[in-house]
Design a protein around this motif. Structure first.
Motif, PDB file in Angstrom:
ATOM      1  N   TYR A 159       0.824  -1.212   0.000  1.00 36.44           N
ATOM      2  CA  TYR A 159       0.000   0.000   0.000  1.00 36.44           C
ATOM      3  C   TYR A 159       0.861   1.268   0.000  1.00 36.44           C
ATOM      4  O   TYR A 159       0.626   2.204  -0.772  1.00 36.44           O
ATOM      5  N   THR A 164      -2.965   8.569  -0.602  1.00 37.57           N
ATOM      6  CA  THR A 164      -3.781   7.466  -0.080  1.00 37.57           C
ATOM      7  C   THR A 164      -5.055   7.269  -0.892  1.00 37.57           C
ATOM      8  O   THR A 164      -5.512   6.133  -1.071  1.00 37.57           O
ATOM      9  N   ALA A 165      -5.641   8.361  -1.408  1.00 39.93           N
ATOM     10  CA  ALA A 165      -6.806   8.204  -2.280  1.00 39.93           C
ATOM     11  C   ALA A 165      -6.423   7.421  -3.534  1.00 39.93           C
ATOM     12  O   ALA A 165      -7.188   6.576  -4.018  1.00 39.93           O
ATOM     13  N   ASP A 201      -5.955   3.802  -2.510  1.00 42.34           N
ATOM     14  CA  ASP A 201      -7.271   3.189  -2.287  1.00 42.34           C
ATOM     15  C   ASP A 201      -7.907   2.793  -3.615  1.00 42.34           C
ATOM     16  O   ASP A 201      -8.544   1.733  -3.728  1.00 42.34           O
ATOM     17  N   ASP A 202      -7.748   3.635  -4.629  1.00 39.85           N
ATOM     18  CA  ASP A 202      -8.296   3.328  -5.946  1.00 39.85           C
ATOM     19  C   ASP A 202      -7.619   2.091  -6.542  1.00 39.85           C
ATOM     20  O   ASP A 202      -8.273   1.234  -7.150  1.00 39.85           O
ATOM     21  N   TYR A 221      -6.267  -0.403  -4.989  1.00 42.71           N
ATOM     22  CA  TYR A 221      -6.717  -1.612  -4.302  1.00 42.71           C
ATOM     23  C   TYR A 221      -8.175  -1.932  -4.592  1.00 42.71           C
ATOM     24  O   TYR A 221      -8.581  -3.098  -4.575  1.00 42.71           O
ATOM     25  N   GLU A 222      -8.961  -0.920  -4.904  1.00 47.52           N
ATOM     26  CA  GLU A 222     -10.323  -1.185  -5.337  1.00 47.52           C
ATOM     27  C   GLU A 222     -10.326  -1.886  -6.694  1.00 47.52           C
ATOM     28  O   GLU A 222     -11.150  -2.777  -6.954  1.00 47.52           O
ATOM     29  N   ARG A 242      -7.411  -6.724   1.822  1.00 50.58           N
ATOM     30  CA  ARG A 242      -7.440  -5.556   2.687  1.00 50.58           C
ATOM     31  C   ARG A 242      -5.998  -5.113   2.925  1.00 50.58           C
ATOM     32  O   ARG A 242      -5.262  -5.764   3.652  1.00 50.58           O
ATOM     33  N   ARG A 291      -2.836  -0.119   5.363  1.00 53.24           N
ATOM     34  CA  ARG A 291      -2.807   1.312   5.064  1.00 53.24           C
ATOM     35  C   ARG A 291      -1.828   2.072   5.948  1.00 53.24           C
ATOM     36  O   ARG A 291      -1.450   3.215   5.654  1.00 53.24           O
ATOM     37  N   THR A 346     -14.291  10.445  -0.770  1.00 59.81           N
ATOM     38  CA  THR A 346     -13.553   9.470  -1.579  1.00 59.81           C
ATOM     39  C   THR A 346     -12.506  10.110  -2.477  1.00 59.81           C
ATOM     40  O   THR A 346     -11.847   9.416  -3.248  1.00 59.81           O
TER      41      THR A 346
END
Length: 637
Positions: free
Chosen positions: A172, A188-189, A192-193, A195-196, A221, A224, A245
């Motif tokens: 991450y 981090t945004a 997060d994208d 990992y989505e 998961r 982070r 988001t």
């Protein structure tokens, strides 16, 4: 539905233990991941967020990124990039306040200085140092580019003090660093994208015809906490109005008086209490990120609500949503819209935007649409190139961004409103929807006037006077009052229909469909084997009984009797077009006439004038327009 999608993605992937075909893009990812000890799913997901695995033929993105991994070399890519789109409009678009010659408009926008570029715009050089691969090969070879991206990820993991790991959850922090963002929220945004993407899986045929598959890992998961070691700055969220988001920073535009009755660079208001917000306008900046921020903070320039950075999707908000920006060139639209500027250049020889920015923008638009009850369709989510001129004299100077290379189909899929058929093949209305990657109509005048543009996917179809590719293009008498023909110029919107726009069908002949467009029949190639439009349902307007034609307007202003004392009456001036008897046009927003009177810095005299005259917004040409409800009848079939 989610379970079905995951199963379909799994079914589309290679059998367990199977090796990708040698020489394929999938094999390039496998090989690079193995060489540098990066989990293949992480490498694939990062690349998807950067480029959706496309190579773009070695051409740079709007921020100087190359190849599937979007390795950046902005000094090379942007040195000769164009920096101004077509258009000479008054961005405010209100003749109650004379257009001022803004200082910033007269300044030349310079190409970026290589020595001053931030690290996020120089990742290709670092990849070259890590891999020993020449920079030119990293730009032009997809395999080398992917290998360079893997090296950067591995280096980021090492610099965080993390051991190489086969578990994607452990990467991450490295992914966040790969974004190039200098603040924690954006990094981090971005991660997060990524990992989505891994959790949901993706599959796609790229622009080179390669089939690439990333199998879903729904249970993943990430750790982070590793992002905390990056040591990045914390942005000033200030007065931002953004969904949680996205990463959003407050960089305010000035509301400032600077002498001789002039002020800038926006107007104070009290929306939506004073006026509804009905539109979201999509722009491109025609400048680099740093230049964009410098301009919007200049009180002598113009303004918009949000800027979005292409490299990582970072958002800067400049105006409160209640206030009115000067961005669309039409005061009626400005007063009832939110403006989003996306870092980029319309006529860059191979204009492409990152997936990170598309996703960030879509999240912001979804948030705004829900907040203000704005329908997610192409008569409410419009490009700057869809905003009508205010009066006949302003039509030729209206801006043309984001242009034919903006991927509206993908954008609306991210908005959760993909353009799917809502009626059968013989429908009275069609939605324009060519295959963006495969549809590559020729354009000219990207780099130099008259020169052919580099072939590129496009969401726009070309419109002819007859059902034949050799027939002349339809004319736009607003753009060319002398009656000259439309051209294939990248900034010429006179014979262009764009993805998501809906038009009434006038006739069909074989593989050709005619629509009503600017008061005439306009034909486009629409073969059943590879359609460029799909059936749709929509309300339409047509002249009421007894009228041979009705005028068309560029703004929905009130009738003269609605104006109070002290507020100058604004002329309701028709555009140089007519909606003729028997023709039909798709109807959008229905609105009472409205005018926001705000010609001076002192807000005490500002007022909203509302009339009884009601208007229908219509999809009249490439741009929207307005007709009086009293002049038309509505068809709902």
């Amino acid at each position: 539905m989610a379970a079905a999608l995951l199963l379909s993605l799994a079914a589309a992937g290679p059998p367990a233990g199977a090796k990708p075909a040698a020489g394929s893009l999938q094999q390039d990812f496998t090989a690079a991941a193995s060489e540098y000890g990066v989990p293949e799913s992480v490498l694939l997901a990062v690349s998807y967020l950067q480029s959706r695995w496309d190579g773009h033929g070695g051409a740079p993105s709007v921020t100087g990124g190359y190849g599937p991994m979007h390795l950046t070399d902005a000094a090379t890519a942007l040195a000769e990039a164009p920096h101004h789109s077509h258009g000479a409009e008054d961005a405010r678009g209100d003749n109650s306040r004379p257009h001022q010659a803004h200082r910033a408009e007269r300044e030349a926008v310079k190409a970026p200085d290589a020595s001053a570029l931030p690290p996020r715009l120089r990742t290709l050089a670092r990849a070259a140092a890590l891999t020993g691969t020449p920079s030119e090969r990293l730009r032009t070879s997809p395999a080398a580019n992917i290998r360079g991206g893997a090296a950067l990820l591995a280096d980021a993991q090492r610099r965080l003090g993390q051991d190489p790991s086969t578990d994607p959850a452990d990467w991450y922090g490295a992914v966040a660093r790969f974004s190039g963002a200098d603040d924690t929220a954006t990094a981090t945004a971005y991660a997060d994208d990524v990992y989505e993407v891994i959790r949901s899986g993706q599959r796609r045929t790229t622009d080179t015809g390669d089939r690439v598959v990333l199998l879903a890992d729904a249970a993943l998961r990430p750790d982070r906490a590793t992002a905390a070691r990056l040591g990045l700055r914390t942005v000033d969220a200030g007065l931002t109005e953004c969904p949680p988001t996205v990463a959003c920073e407050w960089i305010p535009a000035p509301y400032e008086e600077f002498g001789e009755g002039d002020y800038g660079n926006h107007d104070k208001a009290d929306r939506p209490a004073s006026q509804s917000i009905d539109y979201i306008v999509i722009h491109d900046t025609e400048a680099s990120w740093d230049t964009t921020l410098r301009l919007v903070q200049d009180p002598t320039y113009v303004s918009w609500q949000y800027s979005l950075r292409s490299s990582d999707g970072h958002i800067a908000q400049h105006l409160r949503l209640r206030d009115v920006g000067w961005h669309a060139g039409n005061w009626f639209v400005n007063a009832k819209s939110v403006g989003l500027e996306h870092e980029g250049f319309l006529v860059s020889p191979d204009a492409w935007y990152t997936e990170a920015m598309y996703r960030s923008s879509a999240r912001l638009v979804r948030y705004l649409a829900q907040r203000y009850g704005i329908p997610l369709d192409r008569q409410h989510i419009i490009g700057h190139d869809n905003v009508p001129g205010t009066v006949p004299s302003t039509v030729p100077g209206m801006h043309t961004d984001p242009g034919p290379y903006w991927d509206w189909a993908h954008y609306f899929a991210l908005l959760g409103r993909p353009f799917i058929p809502s009626a059968g093949p013989g429908s009275a209305v069609v939605t324009i929807r060519p295959d963006y990657v495969a549809h590559q109509p020729p354009y000219t005048s990207c780099a130099k006037p008259g020169d052919s543009c580099v072939p590129h996917g496009s969401g726009a179809v070309r419109l002819h006077t007859g059902p034949d590719a050799s027939a002349p293009l339809v004319k736009d008498i607003g753009l060319r009052p002398g009656g000259e023909a439309s051209t294939t110029g990248v900034n010429d919107t006179g014979a262009r229909a764009s993805t998501g726009q809906r038009y009434a069908v006038a006739e069909r002949r074989g593989d050709w469909t005619a629509i009503w467009y600017l008061g005439q029949k306009a034909w486009f190639h629409n073969p059943s084997r590879q359609p460029t439009a799909v059936g749709a349902w929509a309300s339409m307007v047509t002249p009421r009984e007894g009228l041979a034609e009705v005028p068309v307007y560029g703004r929905a202003y009130p009738e003269a009797s609605a104006y109070p004392a002290g507020v100058p009456v604004q002329a309701v001036t028709p555009l140089p077009y007519r909606l003729l008897a028997g023709q039909r046009y798709v109807a959008g927003e229905r609105t009472a006439g409205e005018y926001y009177y705000a010609p001076v810095y002192d807000t005490s005299g500002h007022t909203v004038v509302r009339g009884k005259e009601v208007y229908h917004e219509i999809q009249f040409g490439h741009r929207v327009a307005f007709v009086k409800a009293a002049d038309v009848r509505v068809l709902t079939r």
